[in-house]
Design a protein around this motif. Structure first.
Motif, PDB file in Angstrom:
ATOM      1  N   GLU A 302     -46.659  -8.211  23.492  1.00  0.00           N
ATOM      2  CA  GLU A 302     -47.986  -9.270  23.668  1.00  0.00           C
ATOM      3  C   GLU A 302     -46.845 -10.368  24.236  1.00  0.00           C
ATOM      4  O   GLU A 302     -47.397 -11.173  25.299  1.00  0.00           O
ATOM      5  N   TRP A 303     -45.982 -10.788  23.718  1.00  0.00           N
ATOM      6  CA  TRP A 303     -45.303 -11.879  24.085  1.00  0.00           C
ATOM      7  C   TRP A 303     -44.357 -11.546  25.292  1.00  0.00           C
ATOM      8  O   TRP A 303     -43.986 -12.379  26.166  1.00  0.00           O
ATOM      9  N   VAL A 304     -43.923 -10.455  25.596  1.00  0.00           N
ATOM     10  CA  VAL A 304     -43.367 -10.142  26.871  1.00  0.00           C
ATOM     11  C   VAL A 304     -44.186 -10.229  27.803  1.00  0.00           C
ATOM     12  O   VAL A 304     -43.811 -10.728  28.749  1.00  0.00           O
ATOM     13  N   SER A 305     -45.497  -9.825  27.886  1.00  0.00           N
ATOM     14  CA  SER A 305     -46.425 -10.255  29.028  1.00  0.00           C
ATOM     15  C   SER A 305     -46.785 -11.482  29.133  1.00  0.00           C
ATOM     16  O   SER A 305     -47.137 -11.976  30.121  1.00  0.00           O
ATOM     17  N   LYS A 306     -46.598 -12.539  28.107  1.00  0.00           N
ATOM     18  CA  LYS A 306     -46.614 -13.926  28.144  1.00  0.00           C
ATOM     19  C   LYS A 306     -45.490 -14.720  28.625  1.00  0.00           C
ATOM     20  O   LYS A 306     -45.334 -15.820  28.648  1.00  0.00           O
ATOM     21  N   GLY A 307     -44.346 -13.824  28.682  1.00  0.00           N
ATOM     22  CA  GLY A 307     -43.204 -14.582  29.023  1.00  0.00           C
ATOM     23  C   GLY A 307     -42.295 -15.187  27.859  1.00  0.00           C
ATOM     24  O   GLY A 307     -41.346 -16.209  28.154  1.00  0.00           O
ATOM     25  N   LYS A 308     -42.983 -14.734  26.794  1.00  0.00           N
ATOM     26  CA  LYS A 308     -42.214 -15.445  25.413  1.00  0.00           C
ATOM     27  C   LYS A 308     -40.999 -14.654  25.032  1.00  0.00           C
ATOM     28  O   LYS A 308     -40.251 -15.497  24.019  1.00  0.00           O
ATOM     29  N   PHE A 309     -41.003 -13.657  25.363  1.00  0.00           N
ATOM     30  CA  PHE A 309     -39.880 -12.700  25.047  1.00  0.00           C
ATOM     31  C   PHE A 309     -39.557 -11.864  26.181  1.00  0.00           C
ATOM     32  O   PHE A 309     -40.171 -11.293  27.018  1.00  0.00           O
ATOM     33  N   ARG A 310     -38.034 -11.773  26.333  1.00  0.00           N
ATOM     34  CA  ARG A 310     -37.645 -11.148  27.514  1.00  0.00           C
ATOM     35  C   ARG A 310     -37.737  -9.756  27.456  1.00  0.00           C
ATOM     36  O   ARG A 310     -37.608  -8.981  26.375  1.00  0.00           O
ATOM     37  N   GLN A 311     -38.121  -9.115  28.517  1.00  0.00           N
ATOM     38  CA  GLN A 311     -38.472  -7.885  28.598  1.00  0.00           C
ATOM     39  C   GLN A 311     -37.370  -6.988  28.777  1.00  0.00           C
ATOM     40  O   GLN A 311     -37.202  -5.789  27.921  1.00  0.00           O
ATOM     41  N   ASP A 312     -36.253  -7.318  29.432  1.00  0.00           N
ATOM     42  CA  ASP A 312     -34.960  -6.582  29.270  1.00  0.00           C
ATOM     43  C   ASP A 312     -34.487  -6.460  27.981  1.00  0.00           C
ATOM     44  O   ASP A 312     -33.760  -5.372  27.629  1.00  0.00           O
ATOM     45  N   LEU A 313     -34.446  -7.524  27.043  1.00  0.00           N
ATOM     46  CA  LEU A 313     -33.875  -7.378  25.725  1.00  0.00           C
ATOM     47  C   LEU A 313     -34.923  -6.385  25.170  1.00  0.00           C
ATOM     48  O   LEU A 313     -34.509  -5.877  24.234  1.00  0.00           O
ATOM     49  N   MET A 314     -36.309  -6.665  25.213  1.00  0.00           N
ATOM     50  CA  MET A 314     -37.135  -5.686  24.547  1.00  0.00           C
ATOM     51  C   MET A 314     -36.622  -4.045  24.852  1.00  0.00           C
ATOM     52  O   MET A 314     -36.869  -3.459  23.874  1.00  0.00           O
ATOM     53  N   PHE A 315     -36.494  -3.918  26.076  1.00  0.00           N
ATOM     54  CA  PHE A 315     -36.063  -2.620  26.453  1.00  0.00           C
ATOM     55  C   PHE A 315     -34.801  -1.934  25.525  1.00  0.00           C
ATOM     56  O   PHE A 315     -34.539  -1.100  25.316  1.00  0.00           O
ATOM     57  N   ARG A 316     -33.741  -3.159  25.655  1.00  0.00           N
ATOM     58  CA  ARG A 316     -32.599  -2.984  25.008  1.00  0.00           C
ATOM     59  C   ARG A 316     -32.791  -2.542  23.385  1.00  0.00           C
ATOM     60  O   ARG A 316     -31.907  -1.755  22.735  1.00  0.00           O
ATOM     61  N   ILE A 317     -33.765  -3.266  22.635  1.00  0.00           N
ATOM     62  CA  ILE A 317     -33.626  -3.179  21.295  1.00  0.00           C
ATOM     63  C   ILE A 317     -34.629  -1.948  20.781  1.00  0.00           C
ATOM     64  O   ILE A 317     -34.535  -1.586  19.536  1.00  0.00           O
ATOM     65  N   ASN A 318     -35.500  -1.403  21.607  1.00  0.00           N
ATOM     66  CA  ASN A 318     -36.402  -0.644  21.137  1.00  0.00           C
ATOM     67  C   ASN A 318     -36.230   0.692  21.583  1.00  0.00           C
ATOM     68  O   ASN A 318     -37.519   1.429  22.154  1.00  0.00           O
ATOM     69  N   THR A 319     -35.187   1.502  21.714  1.00  0.00           N
ATOM     70  CA  THR A 319     -35.033   2.885  21.866  1.00  0.00           C
ATOM     71  C   THR A 319     -35.914   3.602  21.355  1.00  0.00           C
ATOM     72  O   THR A 319     -36.600   4.511  21.820  1.00  0.00           O
ATOM     73  N   VAL A 320     -36.035   3.433  20.008  1.00  0.00           N
ATOM     74  CA  VAL A 320     -36.834   3.822  19.007  1.00  0.00           C
ATOM     75  C   VAL A 320     -37.683   2.652  18.315  1.00  0.00           C
ATOM     76  O   VAL A 320     -37.105   2.047  17.769  1.00  0.00           O
ATOM     77  N   GLU A 321     -39.205   2.972  18.222  1.00  0.00           N
ATOM     78  CA  GLU A 321     -39.982   2.083  17.669  1.00  0.00           C
ATOM     79  C   GLU A 321     -40.589   2.765  16.489  1.00  0.00           C
ATOM     80  O   GLU A 321     -41.421   3.657  16.578  1.00  0.00           O
TER      81      GLU A 321
END
Length: 459
Positions: A302-321
């Motif tokens: 949700e924060w990624v969609s609001k611009g509060k958390f970087r999408q590229d960082l999100m892709f980097r940290i959650n190979t497996v969630e």
């Protein structure tokens, strides 16, 4: 013969000496640097990961008193107390070289040298240098781990179908080096699961370094994670490795990743992409090799969609969630936790005879547990401490003032968890007349986590 991995700096004002030494040493070591003056030392100490420095004693024509060499030796040791310095000196300066050893030099080499003696001295210095580096890292890792010594982390508890599914995923990914993101409310056991992943991984014999990003201020972020050089800031009294270095050949667990300010997210992303860190105040890039795990109770997508958390960082940290459900979503696990903590605290407080009476067990089973496993732990500990006689009663738990499992739920026919969560936040704020600290404690949340929920629900 394979070269030893090392960076050796040679400083001498005689170009013939520099050339001879370099030609000899480059056959045996990976990186040889030469300089004809020690004036570049400050820059080199800041930009190169030096293992050994070979330092001439004299640099001015006509002067052979060794004062310059002694000055620069003390300068190096003052900046890097662990640095291995080998002096080069003429035969008539042996007494001076002995004095230099008392000031911190490792050894000295007489000019002209024999190749065998030269190499033997440098190899001995390199071995000492590597040992010092390992000891320094171990001491820093020990300091970082001291806070966890008293904590006991046994196997993951919970036989519910939800936990069985999670453990199947853990079995699949633990032996890989994939980055993993663990989601879940406060108190659901994210750190416990991270430690279980480490125990099952190929780096299980390495360190497990836990960093609570929610507890780090912005000005401490780089220093704690990446380390700092002596003098980088006011309180930097010595060189200090960061958590990435301390987790070498082990696991680095970055907890509460959602608390990382947006302006620092790009710095973390760069480190994750390059697999290198630079200590604060130093230009040396240090590669690291650690398994990376992340956790948060924040709605990152949700924060990624609001611009509060970087999408590229999100892709980097959650190979497996992995998302750990709250305790109210797996009520069949409550009894297991109650029994586990009861056994622990009966032993701790020497009350092996204690049991929980039927009425108290029913209350525990029906309670909503907004603080999840952490709340169960604290509740059982209180019950064991407060109990008199052979039974723990309802009053020993002090649960009457906390939201019951069905408190207000009848208002929501669809049992939507977000609606229920909003209701609990509202009730806690009403009960404590808007006091954020008390409401957060009641809910088993941090102040930051409660503020995020207030924003989420527009309260």
């Amino acid at each position: 013969m394979a070269k030893s991995k090392a960076t050796i700096l040679i400083i001498d004002d005689d170009e013939d000496v520099l050339l001879s030494a370099k030609l000899l040493l480059k056959k045996h070591f990976t990186n040889i640097l030469t300089r004809n003056s020690p004036k570049e030392l400050n820059q080199l100490l800041s930009t190169e990961a030096l293992d050994v420095i070979i330092l001439d004693m004299n640099y001015r024509i006509g002067f052979n008193d060794g004062k310059e060499g002694m000055y620069w030796l003390k300068h190096i040791i003052g900046i890097r107390p662990q640095m291995v310095v080998i002096l080069m000196t003429a035969y008539g300066e042996v007494e001076l070289a002995v004095d230099a050893i008392k000031e911190g030099a490792f050894d000295f080499i007489l000019k002209p040298w024999t190749n065998e003696k030269f190499l033997a001295t440098i190899n001995a210095g390199l071995e000492l240098s590597k040992t010092k580096q390992k000891v320094s890292l171990l001491e820093s890792a020990n300091d970082a781990l001291e806070g966890n010594i008293s904590q006991k982390f046994g196997p993951v508890i919970g036989s519910s179908s939800a936990m069985q599914k999670i453990m199947k995923v853990v079995d699949k990914v633990s032996q890989t080096d994939a980055n993993m993101l663990i989601l879940g409310e406060n108190g659901t056991g994210k750190q416990h699961l991270a430690r279980e992943i480490h125990r099952r991984s190929s780096v299980k014999n390495g360190p497990f370094i836990h960093v609570d990003l929610g507890a780090l201020s912005e000005n401490l972020f780089e220093s704690e994670l990446f380390g700092h050089k002596k003098g980088a800031f006011t309180d930097a009294h010595e060189d200090k490795p960061g958590r990435f270095e301390l987790a070498e050949n082990g696991t680095l667990f970055l907890d509460e990743i959602g608390n990382l300010p947006y302006n620092l997210q790009s710095k973390l992303l760069t480190v994750l992409q390059d697999k290198k860190v630079s200590r604060l105040g130093e230009g040396i890039e240090r590669p690291f090799n650690a398994r990376l795990l992340f956790a948060t109770n924040a709605p990152l997508n949700e924060w990624v969609s609001k611009g509060k958390f970087r999408q590229d960082l999100m892709f980097r940290i959650n190979t497996v969630e992995i998302e750990i459900p709250s305790l109210r979503q797996r009520p069949e696990d409550i009894k297991e936790f109650v029994n586990h903590f009861l056994e622990n605290f009966r032993t701790k407080y020497h009350k092996s005879h204690l049991k929980i009476n039927e009425d108290a067990l029913k209350i525990l089973d029906e309670h909503h547990w907004p603080g999840n496993i952490r709340e169960v732990q604290h509740t059982i500990e209180r019950g064991v401490i407060m109990s008199d006689g052979h039974e723990i009663r309802i009053t020993d738990f002090n649960l009457s003032s906390r939201p019951a499992a069905n408190d207000g739920i009848e208002k929501f026919d669809n049992l939507n968890l977000q609606d229920i969560e909003k209701l609990l936040v509202e009730k806690a704020l009403d009960k404590h007349e808007g006091n954020i600290s008390k409401a957060a404690k009641e809910l088993g949340l941090t102040r930051a986590a409660l503020y995020r929920r207030l924003e989420k629900f527009n309260l």
